[in-house]
Design an enzyme around this catalytic site. Structure first.
Site, short mmCIF file in Angstrom:
data_model
loop_
_atom_site.label_atom_id
_atom_site.label_comp_id
_atom_site.label_asym_id
_atom_site.label_seq_id
_atom_site.Cartn_x
_atom_site.Cartn_y
_atom_site.Cartn_z
CD GLU A 220 32.52 30.31 31.78
OE1 GLU A 220 33.29 31.23 31.42
OE2 GLU A 220 31.76 29.71 31.00
CB CYS A 254 36.39 36.33 36.49
SG CYS A 254 34.67 36.37 35.93
#
Length: 481
Positions: A220, A254
């Site tokens: 990720e 993110c």
């Protein structure tokens, strides 16, 4: 539960891993009740020690909004664990699969079994969510977990290393703390699956280390996630959504929008709307408990360097919400970076080449033709997230069809991340693999296909010696398809 493991940090990594692997071998397919109990303990850890977790994370940041920690870390984790508990029976049940006509009356089914030991390397920006989120999926799938929190959140990491042994035995889940050298050794262990959340550059190193053991990875990562303002967008609503999405955790997210694409004719109106929305949400910075600090001096210096480089190359910096210089300076003294719009950017600027990971938002313009915005996005790496604002269904569907990203939210920001019924993951340079909900359960399971042959099967007619019967069977198979 067994007695708490008292020497997590002192034990060599390989010994910790071997102990977890041995525990999995003794019970390679834990019952639903065991998995439900693991998830319940994780919930209890989070709920009973919520205030300690909030305080530790805030101390690591210098200041972190307690409301944001409760929303994005504690509530999200409890919700994800409860979702997994509710669906465990369904997820664990063997699935009947279709059987081709020529193999009837045989039958197919698909079994999900734990892969073994799952390693998790968590980042600093949402330390609890991104440590326990993958752990929920791994435990639901019946695995043992070895977890490495970030060295950039030392207080949280130390608290986690203290709490986990109080709720989990060393045969179930183990926390290992340490610096980047420990993380390197961690990623080199022969896990059955390895999860890493962090930068693309570090993700490449993790993937290479895992490849030596042929360990499957879920990465990720991040990248430059765009937000598109369509000509049909409601600007005030879009601005409020973007300010929230960009400034939660001071942009250290993110999936935060990394840059904004606006029709040239709407740029000034959009800039005004963004400034008004920011002023409403964050009327002050330095003493505002809702506005988080930058995690450390190194990261703050990097962000200031992005601004200096952009300004040196001709960009115009516009304070987002707080126009008072004295207030911005007071905020900086408290480790907080004032939000800033960056106008008139150029591709050569570092802010347009690197993931920002802070409260800075470049505003780019396009003609209003959505194809131009799509072309710009597709000219870069595939982003982790994409946001589109508007009411024109044709333009919306073009963006969805013609761009590739990890996930999308339409007419809002961030919320696709919170959908437990949807996978969460990246694409290309923004990551590989996905988890959340059943997608995480399957990611950390070996999905084993099983074919049950019937006593009435005719496949023995395909056995040697070959001849006319075999040829006739082949012709029949071709006809059946």
């Amino acid at each position: 539960m067994n007695q708490p493991f008292t020497s997590l940090i002192e034990c060599p990594l390989a010994a910790v891993h071997q102990r977890l692997r041995a525990a999995w071998r003794r019970d390679p397919h834990p019952a639903r009740s065991q998995r439900h109990d693991w998830l319940e303990r994780l919930v209890q850890l989070t709920e009973r020690h919520g205030q300690e977790l909030v305080e530790a994370i805030s101390a690591d940041f210098g200041h972190r909004s307690a409301h944001e920690t409760r929303l994005a870390e504690l509530t999200l984790i409890v919700g994800a664990a409860r979702h997994a508990q509710r669906h465990l029976t369904q997820w664990m049940k063997p699935r009947r699969m279709a059987t081709a006509l020529q193999f009837l009356p045989g039958r197919n089914r698909l079994l999900c079994q734990p892969v073994g030991v799952v390693g998790i390397i968590a980042p600093w920006n949402y330390p609890h969510q991104l440590a326990f989120g993958p752990a929920i999926a791994a435990l639901a799938a019946g695995n043992r977990v070895m977890l490495k929190p970030s060295e950039y959140t030392p207080r949280y990491s130390a608290l986690l290393a203290k709490l986990v042994p109080a709720y989990f035995s060393p045969d179930e889940m183990v926390v290992v703390t340490g610096d980047s050298a420990v993380a390197q050794g961690f990623s080199a262990l022969p896990f059955d699956h390895l999860v890493f959340t962090g930068s693309t550059a570090t993700g490449r190193h993790v993937a290479l280390a895992a490849a030596r053991n042929l360990t499957p990875v879920t990465l990720e990562l991040g990248g430059k996630s765009p937000a598109i303002i369509d000509s049909s967008a409601a600007l005030e609503a879009a601005a409020a959504s973007l300010v929230f999405g960009k400034l939660v955790n001071a942009g250290q997210t993110c999936v935060a929008p990394d840059y904004l694409l606006v029709p040239a004719a709407l740029r000034d109106a959009m800039v005004d709307a963004l400034c008004l929305a920011a002023a409403r949400m964050y009327p002050a910075l330095a003493d505002n408990p809702d506005y988080s600090a930058i995690v450390n001096g190194q990261h703050l210096e990097r962000l200031q360097g992005l601004l200096a480089d952009a300004e040196a190359q001709g960009a115009r910096l516009l304070p987002l919400g707080c126009a008072d210089r004295a207030e911005r300076e007071r905020a900086a003294a408290a480790g907080k970076l004032a939000p800033m719009l960056v106008l008139d950017t150029a591709p050569s600027m570092r802010i347009m080449q690197e993931e920002i990971f802070g409260p800075l938002l470049p505003v780019l313009t396009y003609s209003g033709d959505v194809g131009e915005a799509i072309a710009y996005i597709n000219g870069g790496e595939r982003p982790l997230a994409l946001y589109w604002y508007g009411s024109d269904a044709r333009n919306r569907e073009r963006v969805l069809r013609e761009t590739v990203s990890g996930g999308v939210t339409i007419n809002d920001c961030l919320w696709h991340l919170c959908q437990e019924s949807q996978p969460f993951g990246g694409a290309g340079a923004s990551g590989m693999g996905a988890y959340h909900g059943v997608w995480g359960f399957r990611a950390f399971s070996q999905q084993k296909p099983v074919f049950h042959q019937s006593r009435l099967s005719g496949v023995r007619l395909l056995h040697p010696p070959y001849g006319r019967v075999f040829d006739g069977m082949l012709r029949l198979l071709k006809l059946i398809g």
